[in-house]
Design an enzyme around this catalytic site. Structure first.
Site, short mmCIF file in Angstrom:
data_model
loop_
_atom_site.label_atom_id
_atom_site.label_comp_id
_atom_site.label_asym_id
_atom_site.label_seq_id
_atom_site.Cartn_x
_atom_site.Cartn_y
_atom_site.Cartn_z
N GLN A 114 6.88 7.33 -11.00
CA GLN A 114 7.64 6.79 -9.88
C GLN A 114 7.79 5.29 -10.07
O GLN A 114 6.81 4.55 -10.04
CB GLN A 114 6.90 7.10 -8.58
CG GLN A 114 7.45 6.46 -7.34
CD GLN A 114 6.56 6.70 -6.14
OE1 GLN A 114 6.11 7.81 -5.91
NE2 GLN A 114 6.27 5.65 -5.39
N SER A 117 7.50 -0.19 -7.31
CA SER A 117 6.96 -1.54 -7.11
C SER A 117 7.39 -2.50 -8.21
O SER A 117 7.56 -2.12 -9.37
CB SER A 117 5.43 -1.49 -7.05
OG SER A 117 5.00 -0.76 -5.93
N GLU A 233 4.63 11.22 -0.83
CA GLU A 233 3.46 10.57 -1.44
C GLU A 233 2.33 10.44 -0.43
O GLU A 233 1.18 10.74 -0.74
CB GLU A 233 3.86 9.19 -1.97
CG GLU A 233 2.72 8.43 -2.62
CD GLU A 233 3.16 7.08 -3.15
OE1 GLU A 233 2.52 6.59 -4.10
OE2 GLU A 233 4.14 6.51 -2.63
N SER A 359 0.04 0.41 0.82
CA SER A 359 -1.17 -0.39 0.93
C SER A 359 -1.81 -0.22 2.31
O SER A 359 -1.17 0.26 3.27
CB SER A 359 -0.84 -1.88 0.71
OG SER A 359 -0.07 -2.37 1.78
#
Length: 391
Positions: A114, A117, A233, A359
């Site tokens: 994936q 980021s 996810e 996060s």
């Protein structure tokens, strides 16, 4: 919350347990083991039949996961593909993409990653800068960098979120693609972790050509496509009654075995830390059970995935820290090249879980805004063209 299986779930659990116990010695080759499980009907259980799945229920898949964890079997090698990439292709992919990719993904014939980021776009994913520009033949030329990409060094394919229009606000100028990780211009560089492993990577795209047929969803609708990935996810990481990191029972046995070597005052502190960590881990486990209870009733889970992942990560880190601490001076020996560094690996690897799947800070915002009804975070760049917000 219902702790008991329904009769159908109990029968399914017995079938799964019997198969796994008979074949538990066949997992030396990770790809072959996943193919064996798929052929038996235990991978992609809840996926639609046309997508290569069994057409079962999420609860049936959760039972498979629980039984594998109970026997200490390794996780599937292609969890990123199964839990995140595959569901995105199912919802947004073309019939041709589904036909070409999904069954091979489930059997681990292809591994997926994936690619979201970036160095300047982590928690603020919509601020990404990797550009995709239309080519003369209708395809796309991609340039940019991704980072913290799990398994990119092993992946055959990835789902790639790019910016295709910098003249609109950041959430509206994104487009998602399937990318061949072996394509010319793709460079993968592993990132060394504290425990010496390298599961994460930085990935560079230098004028990589991607055919328009590999687009997922409409041009400019990449954020909507990415939400499918992100929700999948968090559901896969949010716990379903299985532990994130070491099981609290395992840590308790380890502490009981080694605590006697500590001074009396440190034994008291260790017991206190074990009690707090154990209770927190059970809280995360039962939060996962709440999620499973909803799935068992055919309901969609609420915020349990975000809450379970947030609390489970914290308790797992606390317990791993304690497990190393009670080794005392022996911790240095166990961490040596020839020693058993199981607990040190857990301690050094678990901080990354606090970033993966959203996060801790992002999850707290989700819970605060969507569960507690707190005011949303100020977003000054929400309606500003992206190129102006980064100028």
């Amino acid at each position: 919350m219902d702790f008991d299986d329904t009769p159908d779930e109990a029968a399914w659990r017995a079938e799964v347990r019997s198969f796994l116990e008979q074949h538990r010695g066949e997992h030396a080759d990770a790809r072959a083991w996943q193919a064996t499980l798929y052929d038996a009907g235990y991978v992609g259980v809840a996926w639609p039949v046309p997508a290569g799945g069994r057409g079962g229920t999420p609860m049936q898949q959760a039972i498979v996961d629980q039984e594998m964890a109970r026997l200490g079997l390794p996780a599937l090698i292609n969890l990123i593909g199964i839990g995140m990439c595959g569901p995105t292709v199912i919802v947004h992919g073309s019939d041709d993409q589904k036909q070409r990719y999904l069954k091979r993904l489930l059997r681990a014939e292809d591994l997926w990653c994936q690619l979201f980021s970036e160095p300047e776009a982590g928690s603020d994913l919509a601020g990404l800068r990797t550009r995709a520009v239309r080519d003369a033949d209708g395809g796309w030329r991609v340039s940019g960098q991704k980072v913290w990409t799990t398994l990119a060094h092993l992946a055959d394919y990835g789902i790639l979120l790019t910016r295709t229009d910098p003249d609109v606000p950041k959430h509206r100028g994104l487009t998602m693609f399937v990318v061949d990780m072996m394509a010319p211009g793709v460079t993968v560089r592993p990132l060394r972790q504290m425990n010496g492993a390298a599961h994460f990577n930085e990935v560079f795209f230098d004028d990589v050509l991607i055919p328009d047929a590999e687009r997922l969803g409409e041009v400019g609708e990449g954020w909507r496509v990415a939400l499918t990935t992100l929700m999948s996810e968090r559901l896969s990481l949010g716990g379903g009654g299985t532990a994130i990191g070491p099981k609290p029972e395992t840590v308790a046995r380890h502490v009981a075995e080694h605590i006697g070597a500590l001074p009396a005052d440190r034994q008291v502190l260790a017991r206190q830390q074990l009690g707090r960590g154990y209770v927190a881990a059970l809280g995360a486990r039962y939060t996962g059970y709440r999620q499973l209870s909803k799935l068992s009733r055919g309901e969609l889970p609420g915020p349990e995935a975000s809450a379970g992942k947030l609390s489970g990560t914290r308790s797992a880190r606390d317990l791993a820290d304690l497990a190393v601490r009670v080794l005392g001076d022996d911790a240095r020996v166990a961490a040596s090249r020839d020693g058993d560094s199981t607990w040190q690996n857990a301690q050094a690897g678990l901080p990354g879980i606090a970033i993966a799947g959203g996060s801790d800070q992002v999850l707290r915002n989700i819970i605060g805004e969507r569960v507690l009804g707190l005011p949303a975070e100020p977003r000054a760049d929400k309606d500003v063209p992206f190129k102006e917000s980064v100028a």
